[in-house]
Scaffold this motif. Structure first.
Motif, PDB file in Angstrom:
ATOM      1  N   GLY A 113       7.699   0.096   2.154  1.00 60.95           N
ATOM      2  CA  GLY A 113       7.090   0.087   0.830  1.00 60.95           C
ATOM      3  C   GLY A 113       7.372   1.355   0.051  1.00 60.95           C
ATOM      4  O   GLY A 113       7.650   1.309  -1.148  1.00 60.95           O
ATOM      5  N   VAL A 114       7.320   2.488   0.731  1.00 68.68           N
ATOM      6  CA  VAL A 114       7.583   3.775   0.075  1.00 68.68           C
ATOM      7  C   VAL A 114       9.038   3.861  -0.382  1.00 68.68           C
ATOM      8  O   VAL A 114       9.333   4.345  -1.475  1.00 68.68           O
ATOM      9  N   SER A 115       9.951   3.373   0.440  1.00 66.19           N
ATOM     10  CA  SER A 115      11.370   3.520   0.132  1.00 66.19           C
ATOM     11  C   SER A 115      11.969   2.297  -0.556  1.00 66.19           C
ATOM     12  O   SER A 115      13.166   2.282  -0.834  1.00 66.19           O
ATOM     13  N   ALA A 116      11.169   1.289  -0.867  1.00 66.63           N
ATOM     14  CA  ALA A 116      11.684   0.063  -1.488  1.00 66.63           C
ATOM     15  C   ALA A 116      12.496   0.312  -2.758  1.00 66.63           C
ATOM     16  O   ALA A 116      13.583  -0.271  -2.904  1.00 66.63           O
ATOM     17  N   PRO A 117      12.038   1.153  -3.683  1.00 65.52           N
ATOM     18  CA  PRO A 117      12.858   1.371  -4.886  1.00 65.52           C
ATOM     19  C   PRO A 117      14.237   1.942  -4.558  1.00 65.52           C
ATOM     20  O   PRO A 117      15.236   1.543  -5.150  1.00 65.52           O
ATOM     21  N   LEU A 118      14.304   2.848  -3.596  1.00 62.45           N
ATOM     22  CA  LEU A 118      15.594   3.433  -3.216  1.00 62.45           C
ATOM     23  C   LEU A 118      16.486   2.401  -2.532  1.00 62.45           C
ATOM     24  O   LEU A 118      17.685   2.343  -2.783  1.00 62.45           O
ATOM     25  N   ILE A 119      15.890   1.591  -1.658  1.00 57.11           N
ATOM     26  CA  ILE A 119      16.653   0.555  -0.947  1.00 57.11           C
ATOM     27  C   ILE A 119      17.220  -0.449  -1.938  1.00 57.11           C
ATOM     28  O   ILE A 119      18.414  -0.786  -1.896  1.00 57.11           O
ATOM     29  N   LEU A 120      16.380  -0.936  -2.841  1.00 56.71           N
ATOM     30  CA  LEU A 120      16.828  -1.940  -3.801  1.00 56.71           C
ATOM     31  C   LEU A 120      17.842  -1.375  -4.784  1.00 56.71           C
ATOM     32  O   LEU A 120      18.789  -2.059  -5.163  1.00 56.71           O
ATOM     33  N   ARG A 121      17.684  -0.118  -5.181  1.00 54.18           N
ATOM     34  CA  ARG A 121      18.659   0.507  -6.086  1.00 54.18           C
ATOM     35  C   ARG A 121      20.021   0.628  -5.387  1.00 54.18           C
ATOM     36  O   ARG A 121      21.059   0.356  -5.987  1.00 54.18           O
ATOM     37  N   ALA A 122      20.014   1.025  -4.116  1.00 56.04           N
ATOM     38  CA  ALA A 122      21.270   1.153  -3.373  1.00 56.04           C
ATOM     39  C   ALA A 122      21.931  -0.215  -3.190  1.00 56.04           C
ATOM     40  O   ALA A 122      23.159  -0.338  -3.291  1.00 56.04           O
ATOM     41  N   MET A 123      21.116  -1.240  -2.938  1.00 54.16           N
ATOM     42  CA  MET A 123      21.671  -2.588  -2.786  1.00 54.16           C
ATOM     43  C   MET A 123      22.272  -3.080  -4.103  1.00 54.16           C
ATOM     44  O   MET A 123      23.287  -3.773  -4.109  1.00 54.16           O
ATOM     45  N   ALA A 124      21.658  -2.740  -5.214  1.00 54.53           N
ATOM     46  CA  ALA A 124      22.144  -3.188  -6.519  1.00 54.53           C
ATOM     47  C   ALA A 124      23.437  -2.487  -6.923  1.00 54.53           C
ATOM     48  O   ALA A 124      24.231  -3.045  -7.675  1.00 54.53           O
ATOM     49  N   GLN A 125      23.663  -1.282  -6.416  1.00 60.62           N
ATOM     50  CA  GLN A 125      24.849  -0.529  -6.799  1.00 60.62           C
ATOM     51  C   GLN A 125      26.083  -0.922  -5.997  1.00 60.62           C
ATOM     52  O   GLN A 125      27.200  -0.569  -6.374  1.00 60.62           O
ATOM     53  N   VAL A 126      25.906  -1.646  -4.919  1.00 56.63           N
ATOM     54  CA  VAL A 126      27.040  -2.076  -4.107  1.00 56.63           C
ATOM     55  C   VAL A 126      27.703  -3.260  -4.797  1.00 56.63           C
ATOM     56  O   VAL A 126      27.045  -4.225  -5.163  1.00 56.63           O
ATOM     57  N   ASN A 127      28.991  -3.165  -4.969  1.00 58.85           N
ATOM     58  CA  ASN A 127      29.735  -4.244  -5.608  1.00 58.85           C
ATOM     59  C   ASN A 127      30.560  -4.953  -4.537  1.00 58.85           C
ATOM     60  O   ASN A 127      31.591  -4.440  -4.114  1.00 58.85           O
ATOM     61  N   PRO A 128      30.132  -6.145  -4.104  1.00 55.90           N
ATOM     62  CA  PRO A 128      30.869  -6.831  -3.044  1.00 55.90           C
ATOM     63  C   PRO A 128      32.230  -7.346  -3.488  1.00 55.90           C
ATOM     64  O   PRO A 128      33.079  -7.644  -2.662  1.00 55.90           O
ATOM     65  N   GLY A 130       0.815  -1.219   0.000  1.00 55.20           N
ATOM     66  CA  GLY A 130       0.000   0.000   0.000  1.00 55.20           C
ATOM     67  C   GLY A 130       0.841   1.256   0.000  1.00 55.20           C
ATOM     68  O   GLY A 130       0.516   2.238  -0.676  1.00 55.20           O
ATOM     69  N   GLY A 131       1.947   1.247   0.731  1.00 53.58           N
ATOM     70  CA  GLY A 131       2.846   2.403   0.750  1.00 53.58           C
ATOM     71  C   GLY A 131       3.472   2.661  -0.604  1.00 53.58           C
ATOM     72  O   GLY A 131       3.556   3.803  -1.059  1.00 53.58           O
ATOM     73  N   ALA A 132       3.901   1.593  -1.274  1.00 52.60           N
ATOM     74  CA  ALA A 132       4.496   1.748  -2.602  1.00 52.60           C
ATOM     75  C   ALA A 132       3.450   2.228  -3.612  1.00 52.60           C
ATOM     76  O   ALA A 132       3.742   3.066  -4.471  1.00 52.60           O
ATOM     77  N   PHE A 133       2.237   1.709  -3.496  1.00 56.22           N
ATOM     78  CA  PHE A 133       1.162   2.126  -4.400  1.00 56.22           C
ATOM     79  C   PHE A 133       0.782   3.587  -4.152  1.00 56.22           C
ATOM     80  O   PHE A 133       0.490   4.331  -5.091  1.00 56.22           O
ATOM     81  N   ALA A 134       0.836   4.017  -2.894  1.00 53.54           N
ATOM     82  CA  ALA A 134       0.500   5.400  -2.549  1.00 53.54           C
ATOM     83  C   ALA A 134       1.462   6.386  -3.204  1.00 53.54           C
ATOM     84  O   ALA A 134       1.053   7.477  -3.616  1.00 53.54           O
ATOM     85  N   VAL A 135       2.726   6.010  -3.307  1.00 58.75           N
ATOM     86  CA  VAL A 135       3.702   6.886  -3.968  1.00 58.75           C
ATOM     87  C   VAL A 135       3.301   7.123  -5.419  1.00 58.75           C
ATOM     88  O   VAL A 135       3.328   8.258  -5.905  1.00 58.75           O
ATOM     89  N   LYS A 136       2.905   6.061  -6.104  1.00 62.70           N
ATOM     90  CA  LYS A 136       2.497   6.209  -7.504  1.00 62.70           C
ATOM     91  C   LYS A 136       1.211   7.017  -7.611  1.00 62.70           C
ATOM     92  O   LYS A 136       1.051   7.812  -8.535  1.00 62.70           O
ATOM     93  N   LEU A 137       0.286   6.861  -6.668  1.00 60.85           N
ATOM     94  CA  LEU A 137      -0.944   7.652  -6.685  1.00 60.85           C
ATOM     95  C   LEU A 137      -0.651   9.132  -6.457  1.00 60.85           C
ATOM     96  O   LEU A 137      -1.262   9.998  -7.086  1.00 60.85           O
ATOM     97  N   LEU A 138       0.294   9.429  -5.576  1.00 61.03           N
ATOM     98  CA  LEU A 138       0.677  10.824  -5.353  1.00 61.03           C
ATOM     99  C   LEU A 138       1.275  11.434  -6.609  1.00 61.03           C
ATOM    100  O   LEU A 138       1.013  12.590  -6.938  1.00 61.03           O
ATOM    101  N   GLU A 139       2.097  10.658  -7.313  1.00 58.93           N
ATOM    102  CA  GLU A 139       2.651  11.152  -8.571  1.00 58.93           C
ATOM    103  C   GLU A 139       1.542  11.420  -9.582  1.00 58.93           C
ATOM    104  O   GLU A 139       1.580  12.405 -10.317  1.00 58.93           O
TER     105      GLU A 139
END
Length: 106
Positions: A79-94, A16-25
């Motif tokens: 849910g609101v910050s999931a795209p930012l969290i996942l993008r940051a996790m993807a950019q880390v190169n272990p 619901g939080g992630a969907f709310a972000v798109k509704l606000l946009e």
């Protein structure tokens, strides 16, 4: 339907939080000139309305599966910050070295 009723409330709140972000946009589009508004007939415009809630819910599910206790407000925040969290996790190169090299003349 048993699957849907078995899903943790934390996952639903995150979705619901992630969907709310798109509704606000979507609600902010009236401020754009008609020429700059997106093409609502294009399926790529609507794609994030489905994927972002799934990403937010998936991230909350990962937390719940790890025995983390999530309050409803924290679930919405995930849910609101999931795209930012996942993008940051993807950019880390272990594989990349984390050693800081200092020049000899410093």
């Amino acid at each position: 339907m048993d699957f849907l009723s078995g899903v943790s409330p934390s996952v639903w709140f995150a979705m619901g939080g992630a969907f709310a972000v798109k509704l606000l946009e979507l609600t902010e589009l009236h401020k754009l000139p008609a020429v700059e508004r997106p093409d609502f007939k294009d399926w790529l415009y609507w794609f994030p309305f489905f994927t972002l809630p799934l990403l937010g819910g998936g991230l909350a599910y990962a937390y719940v599966s790890s025995d983390a206790t999530l309050s409803p407000m924290l679930s919405i925040n995930i849910g609101v910050s999931a795209p930012l969290i996942l993008r940051a996790m993807a950019q880390v190169n272990p594989i990349e070295s984390s050693v800081v090299r200092i020049p000899e003349d410093a």
